[in-house]
Design an enzyme around this catalytic site. Structure first.
Site, PDB file in Angstrom:
ATOM      1  N   HIS A  47      18.654  21.961 -25.431  1.00 49.00           N
ATOM      2  CA  HIS A  47      17.780  23.128 -25.343  1.00 49.00           C
ATOM      3  C   HIS A  47      16.748  22.972 -26.466  1.00 49.00           C
ATOM      4  O   HIS A  47      16.654  23.799 -27.361  1.00 49.00           O
ATOM      5  CB  HIS A  47      18.575  24.424 -25.430  1.00 49.00           C
ATOM      6  CG  HIS A  47      17.843  25.627 -24.886  1.00 49.00           C
ATOM      7  ND1 HIS A  47      18.393  26.479 -23.953  1.00 49.00           N
ATOM      8  CD2 HIS A  47      16.605  26.113 -25.134  1.00 49.00           C
ATOM      9  CE1 HIS A  47      17.530  27.451 -23.676  1.00 49.00           C
ATOM     10  NE2 HIS A  47      16.425  27.253 -24.397  1.00 49.00           N
ATOM     11  N   GLU A  85      18.944  31.836 -16.420  1.00 49.24           N
ATOM     12  CA  GLU A  85      18.190  32.718 -17.329  1.00 49.24           C
ATOM     13  C   GLU A  85      17.318  33.664 -16.517  1.00 49.24           C
ATOM     14  O   GLU A  85      16.693  33.274 -15.539  1.00 49.24           O
ATOM     15  CB  GLU A  85      17.221  31.935 -18.235  1.00 49.24           C
ATOM     16  CG  GLU A  85      17.841  31.241 -19.389  1.00 49.24           C
ATOM     17  CD  GLU A  85      16.811  30.488 -20.238  1.00 49.24           C
ATOM     18  OE1 GLU A  85      15.640  30.941 -20.337  1.00 49.24           O
ATOM     19  OE2 GLU A  85      17.177  29.435 -20.782  1.00 49.24           O
ATOM     20  N   TYR A 143      11.522  33.655 -14.311  1.00 49.92           N
ATOM     21  CA  TYR A 143      10.859  34.702 -15.098  1.00 49.92           C
ATOM     22  C   TYR A 143       9.691  35.354 -14.364  1.00 49.92           C
ATOM     23  O   TYR A 143       9.539  36.565 -14.396  1.00 49.92           O
ATOM     24  CB  TYR A 143      10.375  34.140 -16.441  1.00 49.92           C
ATOM     25  CG  TYR A 143      11.497  33.924 -17.419  1.00 49.92           C
ATOM     26  CD1 TYR A 143      11.970  34.957 -18.211  1.00 49.92           C
ATOM     27  CD2 TYR A 143      12.126  32.690 -17.518  1.00 49.92           C
ATOM     28  CE1 TYR A 143      13.028  34.769 -19.096  1.00 49.92           C
ATOM     29  CE2 TYR A 143      13.186  32.487 -18.399  1.00 49.92           C
ATOM     30  CZ  TYR A 143      13.637  33.537 -19.184  1.00 49.92           C
ATOM     31  OH  TYR A 143      14.686  33.359 -20.047  1.00 49.92           O
ATOM     32  N   GLU A 160      15.162  23.464 -18.794  1.00 50.11           N
ATOM     33  CA  GLU A 160      13.717  23.553 -18.541  1.00 50.11           C
ATOM     34  C   GLU A 160      12.933  22.322 -18.997  1.00 50.11           C
ATOM     35  O   GLU A 160      12.063  22.430 -19.884  1.00 50.11           O
ATOM     36  CB  GLU A 160      13.116  24.789 -19.217  1.00 50.11           C
ATOM     37  CG  GLU A 160      13.627  26.113 -18.690  1.00 50.11           C
ATOM     38  CD  GLU A 160      12.903  27.306 -19.322  1.00 50.11           C
ATOM     39  OE1 GLU A 160      11.900  27.114 -20.030  1.00 50.11           O
ATOM     40  OE2 GLU A 160      13.352  28.444 -19.090  1.00 50.11           O
ATOM     41  N   ASN A 191      16.144  28.958 -13.782  1.00 44.81           N
ATOM     42  CA  ASN A 191      15.635  30.063 -14.601  1.00 44.81           C
ATOM     43  C   ASN A 191      14.470  30.676 -13.848  1.00 44.81           C
ATOM     44  O   ASN A 191      13.584  29.960 -13.371  1.00 44.81           O
ATOM     45  CB  ASN A 191      15.138  29.556 -15.956  1.00 44.81           C
ATOM     46  CG  ASN A 191      16.284  29.075 -16.844  1.00 44.81           C
ATOM     47  OD1 ASN A 191      17.453  29.225 -16.483  1.00 44.81           O
ATOM     48  ND2 ASN A 191      15.953  28.499 -17.988  1.00 44.81           N
ATOM     49  N   ARG A 232      26.431  31.356 -21.755  1.00 45.07           N
ATOM     50  CA  ARG A 232      25.712  30.082 -21.797  1.00 45.07           C
ATOM     51  C   ARG A 232      25.076  29.929 -23.177  1.00 45.07           C
ATOM     52  O   ARG A 232      24.318  30.800 -23.613  1.00 45.07           O
ATOM     53  CB  ARG A 232      24.629  30.054 -20.705  1.00 45.07           C
ATOM     54  CG  ARG A 232      23.758  28.834 -20.800  1.00 45.07           C
ATOM     55  CD  ARG A 232      22.792  28.703 -19.633  1.00 45.07           C
ATOM     56  NE  ARG A 232      21.955  27.554 -19.851  1.00 45.07           N
ATOM     57  CZ  ARG A 232      20.623  27.585 -19.973  1.00 45.07           C
ATOM     58  NH1 ARG A 232      19.972  28.738 -19.847  1.00 45.07           N
ATOM     59  NH2 ARG A 232      19.959  26.496 -20.194  1.00 45.07           N
TER      60      ARG A 232
HETATM   61  O1  IFM Z   1      13.447  31.811 -25.031  1.00 41.40           O
HETATM   62  C1  IFM Z   1      13.189  31.037 -23.919  1.00 41.40           C
HETATM   63  C2  IFM Z   1      14.321  30.067 -23.656  1.00 41.40           C
HETATM   64  O2  IFM Z   1      14.586  29.273 -24.763  1.00 41.40           O
HETATM   65  C3  IFM Z   1      13.975  29.166 -22.494  1.00 41.40           C
HETATM   66  N1  IFM Z   1      13.583  29.951 -21.348  1.00 41.40           N
HETATM   67  C4  IFM Z   1      12.607  30.980 -21.536  1.00 41.40           C
HETATM   68  C5  IFM Z   1      13.013  31.890 -22.678  1.00 41.40           C
HETATM   69  C6  IFM Z   1      11.981  33.004 -22.868  1.00 41.40           C
HETATM   70  O3  IFM Z   1      10.749  32.473 -23.170  1.00 41.40           O
END
Ligand code: IFM
Length: 454
Positions: free
Chosen positions: A116, A363, A291, A161, A289, A72
């Protein structure tokens, strides 16, 4: 690993390409932002980044060696359409032509993100995502990209995002364009979503062969205390971080806003139904995504720190983000909590039952303070464990979500936006001076996992 489960790596143009003035690329909102004193933690800029623009062949080679199914990446809007209007910049198209051909020759399926975060500067100067017209300009860009690459891209992601763009970029000013509009920034959320819907229509109109989706970042939200006030604040955070971005796309409507906070959400209450119809285009997949989870406490924060940087505006809020001391953290201070990836999937299964297309985790990854040993190697066992735990949660999945893949953020140590080069997320270490690539232990670990499955 479930049969057919796709494992990939994920990157973004501005974070890796460099070559910001090469071959007719125009400046972007981030070019302007990173040049402003005090915006980037280490004072660095992304004008060279990891020099991927010149080293893409080597990087595709490293992906091939790693054994991933897909890659990606994002198409730099200012590289392809330098002023944000008009026809395509030939050299920009040719770069992505070369990249796509290299990927396909290596047997790697390309997933291309259209936005992005690097918007052509002239569009930013007209208000960026606060201006409705930007949604149409974005659709024009999607058309150019679809015409040029529609025969080779396996999956298209319209926007990455939108949450982060609105909250960090337009509300708190941590990211480009550095606006501090607080809740007024919500108009930028609506325009991004509208841009998403129009871009889907544009891609379909030129008959791209790949699937089309969007990527939202989801953070499961928990109140710090089980009080009415705290639950109400957690609900507001869940709305601004998660629901206002996912509900319109999947359900065709904005969520019902709590009575007491309706005024804050006015920009989203007054929207036209016709916009919502455009936003809710049928999708072939949905990108998520993941995290970290978020814990919300009531009352303003004690300091200006957010998970992504420092923002004076957070002190104006009636709630704050709290730490999760029970979990270890990444170098960014983000809690490492794979069970919340499972909760993310559960949230989606419940909220979007019956309308959720196949899902990809587009992600997931972690920054750590990697140490380079005297022989140049990087023993990032912490990143390998992070990935092992999160991949295990993804493989297990949850009922009600057709989870098809996981993309590791990220291939190379890169330019992490406002954190500059301070936060390293890569499977591959990059020496900033020589640009030498050194695969870390996490790379070797993932390579082993991918080889074993065959
Ligand atoms: O680096 C970023 C990415 O560009 C978008 N998602 C989170 C990642 C980590 O912060």
């Amino acid at each position: 690993m479930p049969d057919g489960f796709e494992v990939g790596v994920s990157t973004a143009a501005f974070q890796i390409e460099g070559a910001v003035r090469d071959d007719g690329r125009g400046p972007s909102t981030w070019d302007e932002f990173m040049a402003q004193p005090g915006r980037i933690a280490d004072g660095s800029d992304a004008s060279i980044a990891t020099d991927h623009y010149h080293r893409y062949r080597e990087d595709v080679g490293l992906m091939k060696e790693l054994g991933v199914d897909s890659y990606r990446f994002s198409l730099g809007w200012p590289r392809i359409q330098p002023g944000g209007v008009g026809g395509a910049n030939r050299a920009g198209i040719q770069f992505y032509d070369r990249l796509l051909d290299e990927l396909l020759a290596a047997g790697i399926r390309p997933m291309a993100t259209l936005f992005h975060w690097d918007m052509p500067e002239p569009l930013q100067h007209k208000g960026g995502w606060m201006t409705r017209d930007t949604a149409s300009r974005f659709a024009d860009f999607a058309l150019l990209a679809g015409e040029a690459f529609g025969d080779r891209v396996d999956k298209w992601v319209t926007i990455n995002e939108p949450t982060t763009v609105t909250l960090n970029g337009y509300a708190l000013g941590i990211h480009a364009p550095g606006a501090t509009l607080m809740f007024d920034s919500l108009l930028s959320a609506h325009h991004q979503l509208l841009g998403h819907g129009l871009a889907v229509q544009a891609l379909r109109s030129v008959g791209v062969t790949g699937g089309i989706g969007i990527t939202n970042v989801h953070s499961p939200v928990h109140p710090a205390k089980d009080t009415m006030r705290n639950r109400a604040h957690a609900e507001v955070f869940d709305l601004i971080h998660n629901r206002i971005f996912a509900d319109p796309v999947l359900l065709g409507r904005y969520p019902r806003f709590p009575l007491l906070s309706r005024k804050l959400f006015a920009p989203l209450i007054e929207v036209d139904d016709a916009d919502l119809k455009i936003i809710a285009q049928p999708l072939d997949f949905y990108g998520l995504n993941y995290y970290m989870p978020t814990r919300i406490g009531s009352g303003p924060p004690a300091d200006d720190t957010t998970p992504d940087g420092v923002a004076a505006g957070v002190r104006l809020l009636p709630f704050h983000i709290q730490a999760w001391p029970e979990y270890p953290t990444t170098a960014f201070g983000w809690p490492i909590a794979p069970e919340f990836l499972t909760e993310t999937l559960e949230d989606y299964a419940t909220r979007y039952q019956g309308v959720l297309p196949p899902v990809y985790i587009t992600e997931g990854g972690a920054s750590f303070d990697d140490v380079v040993a005297a022989d140049g190697s990087v023993d990032d066992a912490d990143r390998a464990s992070y990935l092992a735990e999160h991949l295990a949660a993804a493989f297990a999945g949850v009922e009600g979500v057709d989870l098809r893949g996981y993309y590791v953020w990220t291939l190379l140590d890169n330019w992490e936006w406002a954190a500059g080069f301070e936060q390293r997320f890569g499977l591959i270490h990059v020496n900033a001076e020589t640009q030498q690539r050194t695969p870390k232990r996490s790379y070797a670990w993932l390579q082993h996992v991918l080889r074993e499955r065959r």
